[in-house]
Design a protein around this motif. Structure first.
Motif, PDB file in Angstrom:
ATOM      1  N   THR A 150       0.850  -1.195   0.000  1.00 50.05           N
ATOM      2  CA  THR A 150       0.000   0.000   0.000  1.00 50.05           C
ATOM      3  C   THR A 150       0.885   1.245   0.000  1.00 50.05           C
ATOM      4  O   THR A 150       1.771   1.383   0.832  1.00 50.05           O
ATOM      5  CB  THR A 150      -0.921   0.012   1.244  1.00 50.05           C
ATOM      6  N   LYS A 151       0.602   2.123  -0.945  1.00 57.49           N
ATOM      7  CA  LYS A 151       1.446   3.325  -1.137  1.00 57.49           C
ATOM      8  C   LYS A 151       1.462   4.244   0.081  1.00 57.49           C
ATOM      9  O   LYS A 151       0.430   4.537   0.655  1.00 57.49           O
ATOM     10  CB  LYS A 151       0.917   4.134  -2.326  1.00 57.49           C
ATOM     11  N   GLY A 152       2.658   4.712   0.430  1.00 51.96           N
ATOM     12  CA  GLY A 152       2.784   5.718   1.475  1.00 51.96           C
ATOM     13  C   GLY A 152       2.650   5.184   2.894  1.00 51.96           C
ATOM     14  O   GLY A 152       2.625   5.955   3.846  1.00 51.96           O
ATOM     15  N   ILE A 153       2.531   3.876   3.034  1.00 50.75           N
ATOM     16  CA  ILE A 153       2.335   3.293   4.363  1.00 50.75           C
ATOM     17  C   ILE A 153       3.338   2.173   4.630  1.00 50.75           C
ATOM     18  O   ILE A 153       3.561   1.300   3.791  1.00 50.75           O
ATOM     19  CB  ILE A 153       0.896   2.738   4.524  1.00 50.75           C
ATOM     20  N   LYS A 154       3.984   2.254   5.810  1.00 52.63           N
ATOM     21  CA  LYS A 154       4.830   1.144   6.273  1.00 52.63           C
ATOM     22  C   LYS A 154       4.131   0.501   7.465  1.00 52.63           C
ATOM     23  O   LYS A 154       3.469   1.189   8.236  1.00 52.63           O
ATOM     24  CB  LYS A 154       6.196   1.685   6.729  1.00 52.63           C
ATOM     25  N   VAL A 155       4.297  -0.795   7.590  1.00 53.57           N
ATOM     26  CA  VAL A 155       3.674  -1.502   8.717  1.00 53.57           C
ATOM     27  C   VAL A 155       4.763  -2.186   9.540  1.00 53.57           C
ATOM     28  O   VAL A 155       5.618  -2.884   8.989  1.00 53.57           O
ATOM     29  CB  VAL A 155       2.668  -2.557   8.222  1.00 53.57           C
ATOM     30  N   VAL A 156       4.760  -1.938  10.837  1.00 50.22           N
ATOM     31  CA  VAL A 156       5.710  -2.600  11.732  1.00 50.22           C
ATOM     32  C   VAL A 156       4.907  -3.497  12.674  1.00 50.22           C
ATOM     33  O   VAL A 156       4.051  -3.023  13.419  1.00 50.22           O
ATOM     34  CB  VAL A 156       6.515  -1.561  12.540  1.00 50.22           C
ATOM     35  N   LEU A 167       2.935 -21.231  10.835  1.00 52.27           N
ATOM     36  CA  LEU A 167       2.332 -20.568   9.676  1.00 52.27           C
ATOM     37  C   LEU A 167       1.925 -19.123   9.988  1.00 52.27           C
ATOM     38  O   LEU A 167       2.012 -18.248   9.140  1.00 52.27           O
ATOM     39  CB  LEU A 167       1.134 -21.364   9.146  1.00 52.27           C
ATOM     40  N   GLN A 168       1.497 -18.893  11.217  1.00 51.71           N
ATOM     41  CA  GLN A 168       1.200 -17.506  11.612  1.00 51.71           C
ATOM     42  C   GLN A 168       2.460 -16.650  11.505  1.00 51.71           C
ATOM     43  O   GLN A 168       2.427 -15.538  10.988  1.00 51.71           O
ATOM     44  CB  GLN A 168       0.688 -17.455  13.057  1.00 51.71           C
ATOM     45  N   GLU A 169       3.571 -17.198  11.989  1.00 56.91           N
ATOM     46  CA  GLU A 169       4.824 -16.447  11.927  1.00 56.91           C
ATOM     47  C   GLU A 169       5.210 -16.155  10.485  1.00 56.91           C
ATOM     48  O   GLU A 169       5.622 -15.051  10.141  1.00 56.91           O
ATOM     49  CB  GLU A 169       5.942 -17.222  12.640  1.00 56.91           C
ATOM     50  N   LYS A 170       5.030 -17.153   9.619  1.00 55.08           N
ATOM     51  CA  LYS A 170       5.380 -16.946   8.207  1.00 55.08           C
ATOM     52  C   LYS A 170       4.498 -15.870   7.576  1.00 55.08           C
ATOM     53  O   LYS A 170       4.933 -15.123   6.702  1.00 55.08           O
ATOM     54  CB  LYS A 170       5.234 -18.262   7.432  1.00 55.08           C
ATOM     55  N   GLN A 171       3.233 -15.803   8.011  1.00 54.85           N
ATOM     56  CA  GLN A 171       2.348 -14.762   7.479  1.00 54.85           C
ATOM     57  C   GLN A 171       2.865 -13.365   7.810  1.00 54.85           C
ATOM     58  O   GLN A 171       2.613 -12.414   7.089  1.00 54.85           O
ATOM     59  CB  GLN A 171       0.943 -14.904   8.068  1.00 54.85           C
ATOM     60  N   LEU A 172       3.575 -13.265   8.938  1.00 56.28           N
ATOM     61  CA  LEU A 172       4.057 -11.958   9.376  1.00 56.28           C
ATOM     62  C   LEU A 172       5.428 -11.622   8.825  1.00 56.28           C
ATOM     63  O   LEU A 172       5.774 -10.468   8.662  1.00 56.28           O
ATOM     64  CB  LEU A 172       4.151 -11.925  10.911  1.00 56.28           C
ATOM     65  N   GLU A 180       7.330  -4.895   7.939  1.00 52.06           N
ATOM     66  CA  GLU A 180       8.494  -5.284   8.740  1.00 52.06           C
ATOM     67  C   GLU A 180       8.057  -6.000  10.017  1.00 52.06           C
ATOM     68  O   GLU A 180       7.149  -5.548  10.714  1.00 52.06           O
ATOM     69  CB  GLU A 180       9.303  -4.036   9.105  1.00 52.06           C
ATOM     70  N   ALA A 181       8.699  -7.130  10.305  1.00 49.38           N
ATOM     71  CA  ALA A 181       8.346  -7.896  11.495  1.00 49.38           C
ATOM     72  C   ALA A 181       9.412  -7.731  12.573  1.00 49.38           C
ATOM     73  O   ALA A 181      10.608  -7.834  12.295  1.00 49.38           O
ATOM     74  CB  ALA A 181       8.186  -9.370  11.132  1.00 49.38           C
ATOM     75  N   LEU A 182       8.984  -7.462  13.789  1.00 48.07           N
ATOM     76  CA  LEU A 182       9.885  -7.417  14.933  1.00 48.07           C
ATOM     77  C   LEU A 182       9.521  -8.569  15.868  1.00 48.07           C
ATOM     78  O   LEU A 182       8.391  -8.659  16.350  1.00 48.07           O
ATOM     79  CB  LEU A 182       9.760  -6.082  15.684  1.00 48.07           C
ATOM     80  N   LYS A 411      11.314 -17.853   3.278  1.00 41.95           N
ATOM     81  CA  LYS A 411      12.299 -17.525   4.293  1.00 41.95           C
ATOM     82  C   LYS A 411      11.778 -16.438   5.233  1.00 41.95           C
ATOM     83  O   LYS A 411      11.301 -15.395   4.792  1.00 41.95           O
ATOM     84  CB  LYS A 411      13.570 -17.030   3.584  1.00 41.95           C
ATOM     85  N   LYS A 412      11.906 -16.735   6.510  1.00 35.30           N
ATOM     86  CA  LYS A 412      11.473 -15.769   7.529  1.00 35.30           C
ATOM     87  C   LYS A 412      12.473 -14.618   7.617  1.00 35.30           C
ATOM     88  O   LYS A 412      13.679 -14.829   7.688  1.00 35.30           O
ATOM     89  CB  LYS A 412      11.383 -16.508   8.866  1.00 35.30           C
ATOM     90  N   VAL A 413      11.970 -13.392   7.599  1.00 37.11           N
ATOM     91  CA  VAL A 413      12.829 -12.237   7.833  1.00 37.11           C
ATOM     92  C   VAL A 413      12.234 -11.430   8.983  1.00 37.11           C
ATOM     93  O   VAL A 413      11.130 -10.896   8.866  1.00 37.11           O
ATOM     94  CB  VAL A 413      12.925 -11.337   6.578  1.00 37.11           C
ATOM     95  N   ALA A 414      12.941 -11.383  10.115  1.00 32.16           N
ATOM     96  CA  ALA A 414      12.452 -10.623  11.265  1.00 32.16           C
ATOM     97  C   ALA A 414      13.642 -10.075  12.032  1.00 32.16           C
ATOM     98  O   ALA A 414      14.719 -10.658  12.021  1.00 32.16           O
ATOM     99  CB  ALA A 414      11.607 -11.517  12.174  1.00 32.16           C
ATOM    100  N   THR A 415      13.444  -8.935  12.670  1.00 26.49           N
ATOM    101  CA  THR A 415      14.475  -8.360  13.515  1.00 26.49           C
ATOM    102  C   THR A 415      14.147  -8.701  14.959  1.00 26.49           C
ATOM    103  O   THR A 415      13.025  -8.460  15.410  1.00 26.49           O
ATOM    104  CB  THR A 415      14.496  -6.816  13.363  1.00 26.49           C
ATOM    105  N   SER A 416      15.116  -9.298  15.655  1.00 17.78           N
ATOM    106  CA  SER A 416      14.871  -9.647  17.056  1.00 17.78           C
ATOM    107  C   SER A 416      15.088  -8.435  17.938  1.00 17.78           C
ATOM    108  O   SER A 416      16.090  -7.720  17.787  1.00 17.78           O
ATOM    109  CB  SER A 416      15.835 -10.745  17.501  1.00 17.78           C
ATOM    110  N   ILE A 417      14.154  -8.198  18.843  1.00 15.38           N
ATOM    111  CA  ILE A 417      14.337  -7.120  19.810  1.00 15.38           C
ATOM    112  C   ILE A 417      13.943  -7.601  21.204  1.00 15.38           C
ATOM    113  O   ILE A 417      13.245  -8.600  21.357  1.00 15.38           O
ATOM    114  CB  ILE A 417      13.519  -5.846  19.451  1.00 15.38           C
ATOM    115  N   GLY A 418      14.391  -6.838  22.205  1.00 14.97           N
ATOM    116  CA  GLY A 418      14.021  -7.142  23.585  1.00 14.97           C
ATOM    117  C   GLY A 418      12.782  -6.352  23.959  1.00 14.97           C
ATOM    118  O   GLY A 418      12.087  -5.811  23.093  1.00 14.97           O
TER     119      GLY A 418
END
Ligand SMILES: *Cc1c(COP(=O)(O)O)cnc(C)c1O
Length: 433
Positions: A150-156, A167-172, A180-182, A411-418
């Motif tokens: 969607t134009k002009g919008i980022k989702v975190v 499968l839920q994780e893969k959806q995200l 972007e998944a955190l 392939k899962k792409v996510a940034t790990s955070i605390g």
């Protein structure tokens, strides 16, 4: 189109304000000032309308001149991209399948429409809009798919590590583009706390245009009224029509009430809940007692304080009698639900999910009293989302639709955070300001 807050009917907001704010400052919920009745001709011609065309027509009347027709047509074209077929179990019981979207649940309708409206209203803004979502699994998937590209919008999206299904994780985590998944080393509550603090952080809000994909945004309800018309269109009946809605926060049922106000000839709505029976209890006894939710096998309905109840009260001007005339409430425990899944399979050879099964049981109870009615059960999720429970009853594998199963190999792409807010904040600033 004008909207007011359920806590103050004297002050009005534009559609843009309501969609972009999500919630009024007074903690009420946005409601349309006028829910127009559609012209007679629309109903007599309904059979000739495609799902997209009837959605456009409904929206045009509701929005009045809030969005030019040309733009509205684009918004509808980009939102109503999967069907809502009616399947007949028998003469008087039908199923409206709402799981043909990317995340296999009805929430895909609301998420897509909201993303289109937000993107439209965001045009001309120099800065992109950053949507923050905390998810325990399901909502995140619908929002991620709905906002993809969607134009002009980022989702975190923030989700609790190790606490969502594969499968839920893969959806995200496999969509890429503007999603972007955190992966948070904590619980769902930690994710939610991080998001809440971000919205309250002055410095962050100065540098980034933050917004939420709140489930009570009016933009999610509106498209949910379209499929009541789409279902009605597919019926051939002279009997009274009742829609049965497996409910948690009662957004879906409220959207049905909107459809009725717009003229759809529905006689009754059946509110079907699991053990979290706050609304059926209100309908039967007249007392509304919210409480902590209890876990069930129809877990998307585990809600102890239904957020859209304020909208329902508003529609009936707080009149218990008016509400219980139109809405009948029933609740069922997990044992009954399991038997319902088995019965629907044995009797009709139809595989129903636990939420739909609660609806099936409610329809049976309802029709004991109202026998000359045609009932349509909203099947809110695909049974494969709850395959363990369903397979245990039907003794057969449930097929996972390819649009979901193909995610497994991605392939899962996510940034790990605390769970520390300051590092979350600096990550957001680095990426989005
Ligand atoms: C969200 C959800 C519900 C409950 O819908 P409400 O609009 O909150 O009442 C029911 N079933 C499924 C599968 C859901 O995901």
């Amino acid at each position: 189109m004008k909207l007011y807050s359920t806590n103050n009917s004297q002050e009005f907001y534009s559609l843009k304000e309501a969609v972009m704010k999500g919630l009024p400052d007074d903690n009420g919920l946005f409601m349309p000032k006028v829910i127009p009745t559609l012209p007679k001709k629309f109903f007599t011609d309904l059979k000739n309308y495609s799902f997209k065309d009837l959605s456009f027509e409904i929206c045009k009347h509701l929005f009045q001149n809030a969005i030019p027709e040309k733009d509205l047509s684009k918004i509808i074209n980009n939102s109503i991209t999967f069907p809502a077929p009616v399947v007949h179990l028998d003469e008087d019981k039908s199923i409206l399948e709402l799981f043909h979207g990317p995340s296999l649940a009805f929430k895909d309708f609301g998420a897509r429409f909201m993303s289109q409206l937000m993107s439209y209203f965001n045009q001309g803004e120099k800065k992109e809009l950053v949507i923050l979502v905390a998810t325990s699994g399901d909502t995140g998937g619908a929002v991620a798919a709905g906002f993809l590209k969607t134009k002009g919008i980022k989702v975190v999206i923030l989700y609790p590590s190790g606490k969502v299904s594969m499968l839920q994780e893969k959806q995200l985590t496999t969509l890429g583009h503007n999603i972007e998944a955190l992966e948070v080393d904590g619980t769902f509550d930690d994710c939610q706390a991080l998001v809440k603090r971000a919205f309250l952080d002055e410095e962050l809000n100065k540098r980034i245009r933050l917004s939420s994909a709140n489930s009570i945004n009016i933009a999610r309800l509106i498209p949910q009224s379209f499929y009541y018309f789409e279902a009605y269109k597919q019926l051939e009946t002279k009997k009274d029509v009742a829609f049965v809605i497996p409910s948690g926060n009662f957004g879906n049922l409220t959207a049905g009430l909107f459809a009725k106000r717009m003229g759809l000839p529905v006689k009754h709505f059946v509110a079907a809940t699991n053990a979290n029976n706050i609304v059926p209890e209100y309908l039967n006894k007249g007392t509304y007692i919210s409480r902590a939710s209890v876990p069930t096998i129809s877990n998307a309905m585990d809600v102890g304080a239904p957020s859209n109840f304020a909208r329902m009260l508003d529609l009936y001007s707080l009149q218990w009698n008016g509400m219980r005339e139109e809405i009948k409430g029933y609740s069922f425990n997990d044992d009954a639900t399991r038997k319902g899944i088995k019965e629907v399979f044995d009797k009709y050879n139809y595989v129903i999910d636990p939420h739909g099964a609660v609806g099936y049981l409610a329809l049976k109870e309802f029709q004991k009293q109202y026998s000359n009615t045609k009932g349509i059960i909203l099947e809110t999720a695909h049974p494969s989302k709850f395959n363990k429970e369903v397979e245990a009853q039907i003794k057969k594998k449930v097929n996972i639709p390819t649009r979901l199963s193909e995610l497994a190999s991605r392939k899962k792409v996510a940034t790990s955070i605390g769970t520390d807010f300051d590092s979350f904040k600096s990550l957001l600033q680095k990426k989005y300001s």
